[in-house]
Design an enzyme around this catalytic site. Structure first.
Site, PDB file in Angstrom:
ATOM      1  N   ARG A 176      28.125 -22.911  37.507  1.00 26.95           N
ATOM      2  CA  ARG A 176      27.712 -21.735  36.752  1.00 26.95           C
ATOM      3  C   ARG A 176      26.217 -21.841  36.439  1.00 26.95           C
ATOM      4  NH1 ARG A 176      31.917 -20.642  38.540  1.00 26.95           N
ATOM      5  NH2 ARG A 176      33.803 -19.886  37.487  1.00 26.95           N
ATOM      6  N   LYS A 206      34.466 -19.309  24.263  1.00 21.68           N
ATOM      7  CA  LYS A 206      33.611 -19.491  25.429  1.00 21.68           C
ATOM      8  C   LYS A 206      33.357 -20.977  25.688  1.00 21.68           C
ATOM      9  CE  LYS A 206      33.054 -15.091  26.101  1.00 21.68           C
ATOM     10  NZ  LYS A 206      33.596 -14.424  27.283  1.00 21.68           N
ATOM     11  N   ARG A 220      42.542 -22.755  36.372  1.00 21.23           N
ATOM     12  CA  ARG A 220      42.868 -21.364  36.084  1.00 21.23           C
ATOM     13  C   ARG A 220      43.194 -20.633  37.381  1.00 21.23           C
ATOM     14  NH1 ARG A 220      38.139 -18.976  33.042  1.00 21.23           N
ATOM     15  NH2 ARG A 220      37.186 -18.608  35.073  1.00 21.23           N
ATOM     16  N   PRO A 221      44.195 -19.749  37.382  1.00 26.14           N
ATOM     17  CA  PRO A 221      44.507 -18.991  38.605  1.00 26.14           C
ATOM     18  C   PRO A 221      43.296 -18.190  39.078  1.00 26.14           C
ATOM     19  CG  PRO A 221      46.247 -18.718  36.960  1.00 26.14           C
ATOM     20  CD  PRO A 221      45.114 -19.438  36.273  1.00 26.14           C
ATOM     21  N   THR A 280      28.322  -8.060  34.499  1.00 23.06           N
ATOM     22  CA  THR A 280      28.488  -9.505  34.650  1.00 23.06           C
ATOM     23  C   THR A 280      28.314  -9.889  36.111  1.00 23.06           C
ATOM     24  OG1 THR A 280      30.117 -11.312  34.551  1.00 23.06           O
ATOM     25  CG2 THR A 280      30.986  -9.112  34.819  1.00 23.06           C
ATOM     26  N   ASP A 281      27.901 -11.137  36.347  1.00 26.03           N
ATOM     27  CA  ASP A 281      27.822 -11.637  37.723  1.00 26.03           C
ATOM     28  C   ASP A 281      29.198 -11.740  38.370  1.00 26.03           C
ATOM     29  OD1 ASP A 281      28.741 -13.812  36.242  1.00 26.03           O
ATOM     30  OD2 ASP A 281      27.130 -15.168  36.850  1.00 26.03           O
ATOM     31  N   THR A 299      39.264  -1.267  26.739  1.00 21.40           N
ATOM     32  CA  THR A 299      37.905  -1.397  26.214  1.00 21.40           C
ATOM     33  C   THR A 299      36.856  -1.224  27.307  1.00 21.40           C
ATOM     34  OG1 THR A 299      38.617  -2.859  24.440  1.00 21.40           O
ATOM     35  CG2 THR A 299      36.307  -2.965  25.045  1.00 21.40           C
TER      36      THR A 299
END
Length: 244
Positions: A151, A126, A210-211, A63-64, A38
């Site tokens: 964030r 999200k 999260r990895p 995206t940042d 995609t």
């Protein structure tokens, strides 16, 4: 990725704002193939068909995360790309494709790198909508690691206003950060959601991190603000609208 469908959709269009993407980092770690298809092949299809159709402006939404983690300060649009997840790498590849169409064909691309966008109707995989839906249901809200990942958040209306500004006043061929500046830890954000819902903080549940989880993103968006844009929605107000 369907060139014929894209060609039909572009009939009569002067401007393309390319949002279409696989965007959830967790799923990209499990299986990156849909992200590559995609975000890279699909972006190529849109660029190629938009160029053939002669559109006058193509906003590629990035995206940042393509910059990778920013330990201190903030990065501007000249910073090197250093993506660390398969998702971020696929978006960086899309950025480079878009810029190659600018350099090779003179195609009027603008690359837009927003921070984390939130707001009403967002898909509940999200972070903020997951906190809200789990809070409503009274089930645990998963917090990766120590929850101190930082964030910045931007309300969807402000994000759309930024894009409108770039459609009208942005310079073709340029890259623009959209930061917003409202930075907080994931743990604080989740706690704020539960407080607004009147739910106990005990619903916050630490889970394995999260990895490759980036600790912080931070961008300098002075280039966009010089065009007259600035965010209008304080985080608390945007969060209430999202919960409602």
């Amino acid at each position: 990725c369907d060139a014929a469908a894209v060609r039909r959709a572009l009939g009569g269009c002067r401007i393309v704002v390319h949002f279409a993407a696989e965007t959830h980092v967790d799923r990209s770690i499990t299986n990156a193939a849909p992200f590559l298809r995609t975000n890279v092949e699909g972006t190529y299809t849109l660029l190629q068909e938009a160029r053939t159709a002669g559109v006058s402006r193509f906003l590629h939404i990035s995206t940042d995360e393509v910059y990778g983690p920013v330990e201190r300060g903030a990065v501007d649009e000249q910073a090197r790309l250093s993506p660390r997840s398969p998702y971020a790498a696929s978006k960086a590849a899309g950025d480079l494709l878009a810029q190659s169409f600018r350099d090779t064909f003179g195609f009027p691309v603008i690359v837009v790198r927003p921070t984390n966008i939130y707001g009403p109707g967002q898909f509940p995989e999200k972070f903020i909508p997951l906190c809200i839906t789990n809070g409503f249901e009274g089930v645990p809200v998963p917090i990766y690691g120590d929850g101190q990942q930082r964030r910045a958040w931007l309300f969807v209306d402000d994000a759309c206003a930024a894009l409108r500004t770039l459609v009208e006043r942005g310079t073709a061929g340029e890259v623009y950060n959209v930061a917003g500046g409202d930075e907080r830890t994931n743990l604080d954000t989740a706690a704020m959601v539960l407080a607004k819902l009147g739910r106990p903080q005990e619903l916050l549940q630490r889970v394995a991190d999260r990895p490759g989880h980036d600790r912080r993103y931070a961008m300098d968006d002075a280039k966009l603000r010089a065009l007259g844009w600035q965010p209008q929605t304080p985080f608390a107000q945007g969060l209430e609208a999202t919960i409602d």
